[in-house]
Design a protein around this motif. Structure first.
Motif, mmCIF file in Angstrom:
data_model
loop_
_atom_site.group_PDB
_atom_site.id
_atom_site.type_symbol
_atom_site.label_atom_id
_atom_site.label_comp_id
_atom_site.label_asym_id
_atom_site.label_seq_id
_atom_site.Cartn_x
_atom_site.Cartn_y
_atom_site.Cartn_z
ATOM 1 N N ASN A 196 0.833 -1.206 0.000
ATOM 2 C CA ASN A 196 0.000 0.000 0.000
ATOM 3 C C ASN A 196 0.866 1.255 0.000
ATOM 4 O O ASN A 196 1.837 1.352 0.741
ATOM 5 C CB ASN A 196 -0.902 0.032 1.235
ATOM 6 C CG ASN A 196 -1.980 -1.033 1.173
ATOM 7 O OD1 ASN A 196 -2.624 -1.223 0.148
ATOM 8 N ND2 ASN A 196 -2.163 -1.743 2.266
ATOM 9 N N THR A 197 0.481 2.198 -0.845
ATOM 10 C CA THR A 197 1.171 3.475 -0.919
ATOM 11 C C THR A 197 0.158 4.615 -0.772
ATOM 12 O O THR A 197 -1.026 4.440 -1.061
ATOM 13 C CB THR A 197 1.931 3.640 -2.240
ATOM 14 O OG1 THR A 197 1.033 3.398 -3.333
ATOM 15 C CG2 THR A 197 3.097 2.674 -2.324
ATOM 16 N N TYR A 198 0.651 5.741 -0.329
ATOM 17 C CA TYR A 198 -0.188 6.899 -0.042
ATOM 18 C C TYR A 198 0.546 8.135 -0.562
ATOM 19 O O TYR A 198 1.771 8.229 -0.435
ATOM 20 C CB TYR A 198 -0.402 7.023 1.470
ATOM 21 C CG TYR A 198 -0.825 5.735 2.111
ATOM 22 C CD1 TYR A 198 0.124 4.797 2.516
ATOM 23 C CD2 TYR A 198 -2.166 5.426 2.282
ATOM 24 C CE1 TYR A 198 -0.252 3.591 3.091
ATOM 25 C CE2 TYR A 198 -2.554 4.229 2.859
ATOM 26 C CZ TYR A 198 -1.594 3.316 3.252
ATOM 27 O OH TYR A 198 -1.967 2.127 3.810
ATOM 28 N N TYR A 199 -0.224 9.080 -1.113
ATOM 29 C CA TYR A 199 0.404 10.243 -1.727
ATOM 30 C C TYR A 199 -0.343 11.514 -1.376
ATOM 31 O O TYR A 199 -1.562 11.520 -1.197
ATOM 32 C CB TYR A 199 0.434 10.092 -3.249
ATOM 33 C CG TYR A 199 1.223 8.892 -3.721
ATOM 34 C CD1 TYR A 199 0.596 7.692 -4.018
ATOM 35 C CD2 TYR A 199 2.611 8.966 -3.843
ATOM 36 C CE1 TYR A 199 1.317 6.588 -4.434
ATOM 37 C CE2 TYR A 199 3.344 7.874 -4.267
ATOM 38 C CZ TYR A 199 2.687 6.687 -4.546
ATOM 39 O OH TYR A 199 3.414 5.594 -4.960
ATOM 40 N N ALA A 200 0.406 12.596 -1.335
ATOM 41 C CA ALA A 200 -0.208 13.907 -1.268
ATOM 42 C C ALA A 200 -0.871 14.194 -2.608
ATOM 43 O O ALA A 200 -0.397 13.736 -3.664
ATOM 44 C CB ALA A 200 0.852 14.960 -0.970
ATOM 45 N N ASP A 201 -1.937 14.973 -2.573
ATOM 46 C CA ASP A 201 -2.648 15.289 -3.813
ATOM 47 C C ASP A 201 -1.744 15.985 -4.822
ATOM 48 O O ASP A 201 -1.896 15.811 -6.030
ATOM 49 C CB ASP A 201 -3.861 16.174 -3.505
ATOM 50 C CG ASP A 201 -4.972 15.423 -2.809
ATOM 51 O OD1 ASP A 201 -5.849 16.086 -2.221
ATOM 52 O OD2 ASP A 201 -4.959 14.166 -2.840
ATOM 53 N N SER A 202 -0.803 16.753 -4.329
ATOM 54 C CA SER A 202 0.057 17.543 -5.210
ATOM 55 C C SER A 202 1.009 16.689 -6.048
ATOM 56 O O SER A 202 1.525 17.161 -7.057
ATOM 57 C CB SER A 202 0.867 18.540 -4.385
ATOM 58 O OG SER A 202 1.655 17.868 -3.417
ATOM 59 N N VAL A 203 1.224 15.441 -5.641
ATOM 60 C CA VAL A 203 2.171 14.592 -6.380
ATOM 61 C C VAL A 203 1.515 13.345 -6.938
ATOM 62 O O VAL A 203 2.151 12.580 -7.674
ATOM 63 C CB VAL A 203 3.370 14.190 -5.492
ATOM 64 C CG1 VAL A 203 4.033 15.417 -4.887
ATOM 65 C CG2 VAL A 203 2.966 13.205 -4.409
ATOM 66 N N LYS A 204 0.272 13.109 -6.605
ATOM 67 C CA LYS A 204 -0.421 11.909 -7.044
ATOM 68 C C LYS A 204 -0.440 11.829 -8.563
ATOM 69 O O LYS A 204 -0.742 12.804 -9.255
ATOM 70 C CB LYS A 204 -1.847 11.906 -6.491
ATOM 71 C CG LYS A 204 -2.535 10.564 -6.472
ATOM 72 C CD LYS A 204 -3.873 10.651 -5.754
ATOM 73 C CE LYS A 204 -3.716 10.980 -4.303
ATOM 74 N NZ LYS A 204 -5.013 11.014 -3.585
ATOM 75 N N GLY A 205 -0.078 10.661 -9.071
ATOM 76 C CA GLY A 205 -0.018 10.470 -10.516
ATOM 77 C C GLY A 205 1.323 10.814 -11.120
ATOM 78 O O GLY A 205 1.589 10.461 -12.286
ATOM 79 N N ARG A 206 2.181 11.504 -10.376
ATOM 80 C CA ARG A 206 3.517 11.868 -10.874
ATOM 81 C C ARG A 206 4.624 11.145 -10.103
ATOM 82 O O ARG A 206 5.655 10.814 -10.668
ATOM 83 C CB ARG A 206 3.734 13.376 -10.754
ATOM 84 C CG ARG A 206 2.751 14.209 -11.548
ATOM 85 C CD ARG A 206 3.164 15.680 -11.559
ATOM 86 N NE ARG A 206 3.157 16.268 -10.225
ATOM 87 C CZ ARG A 206 4.226 16.831 -9.653
ATOM 88 N NH1 ARG A 206 5.375 16.885 -10.296
ATOM 89 N NH2 ARG A 206 4.133 17.363 -8.426
ATOM 90 N N PHE A 207 4.411 10.940 -8.835
ATOM 91 C CA PHE A 207 5.416 10.310 -7.970
ATOM 92 C C PHE A 207 4.992 8.894 -7.607
ATOM 93 O O PHE A 207 3.798 8.614 -7.442
ATOM 94 C CB PHE A 207 5.590 11.108 -6.678
ATOM 95 C CG PHE A 207 6.260 12.450 -6.819
ATOM 96 C CD1 PHE A 207 6.469 13.029 -8.064
ATOM 97 C CD2 PHE A 207 6.684 13.138 -5.698
ATOM 98 C CE1 PHE A 207 7.086 14.266 -8.196
ATOM 99 C CE2 PHE A 207 7.301 14.372 -5.794
ATOM 100 C CZ PHE A 207 7.494 14.934 -7.050
ATOM 101 N N THR A 208 5.982 8.021 -7.473
ATOM 102 C CA THR A 208 5.725 6.635 -7.083
ATOM 103 C C THR A 208 6.727 6.212 -6.021
ATOM 104 O O THR A 208 7.935 6.403 -6.192
ATOM 105 C CB THR A 208 5.840 5.693 -8.282
ATOM 106 O OG1 THR A 208 4.939 6.103 -9.315
ATOM 107 C CG2 THR A 208 5.511 4.263 -7.875
ATOM 108 N N ILE A 209 6.206 5.651 -4.957
ATOM 109 C CA ILE A 209 7.046 5.135 -3.876
ATOM 110 C C ILE A 209 7.097 3.620 -3.962
ATOM 111 O O ILE A 209 6.072 2.967 -4.205
ATOM 112 C CB ILE A 209 6.504 5.562 -2.507
ATOM 113 C CG1 ILE A 209 6.553 7.076 -2.370
ATOM 114 C CG2 ILE A 209 7.302 4.921 -1.382
ATOM 115 C CD1 ILE A 209 5.911 7.580 -1.098
ATOM 116 N N SER A 210 8.274 3.081 -3.739
ATOM 117 C CA SER A 210 8.440 1.634 -3.682
ATOM 118 C C SER A 210 9.503 1.313 -2.643
ATOM 119 O O SER A 210 10.223 2.207 -2.182
ATOM 120 C CB SER A 210 8.829 1.072 -5.047
ATOM 121 O OG SER A 210 10.048 1.619 -5.487
#
Length: 122
Positions: free
Chosen positions: A57-71
């Motif tokens: 499971n990953t979680y993102y701030a709205d400002s980076v969602k769709g551009r940043f990926t955590i692994s």
């Protein structure tokens, strides 16, 4: 005790990509939820994203969602932040952080790295 060391920052043009890494010491990395934060000059440190213990499971701030990926790679004790389509407003000092249990969007993490600078030029 966990020590975190970020790397991969630098100067990049808007629209390009950058991948940050955060290497953790110790043999208990898989028991820590990991977060990425950033802090621009004159601004508060803000949550960028997080990943749970297993990486499922990953979680993102709205400002980076769709551009940043955590692994994360628990075998290598490393968490990554892939940043695509970078914008000038992404310019900041980026930190990784670790805490037991779950990801939270506040700065309530037990361990922090020293940070790596990301500068996005127009």
């Amino acid at each position: 005790q966990v020590q975190l060391v970020e790397s991969g920052g630098g100067l990049v043009q808007a629209g390009r990509s950058l991948r940050l890494s955060c290497a953790a010491s110790g043999r208990t990395f898989s028991t820590y939820a990991m977060g990425w934060f950033r802090q621009a000059p004159g601004k508060e440190r803000e949550f960028v994203g997080g990943i749970n213990l297993s990486g499922s499971n990953t979680y993102y701030a709205d400002s980076v969602k769709g551009r940043f990926t955590i692994s994360r790679d628990n075998a290598k004790n490393t968490v990554y932040l892939q940043m695509n389509s970078l914008k000038t407003e992404d310019t900041a000092l980026y930190y990784c952080a670790a805490r037991r249990s779950i990801v939270v969007r506040t700065t309530n993490y037990s361990y922090w790295g020293q940070g790596t600078q990301v500068t996005v030029s127009s």
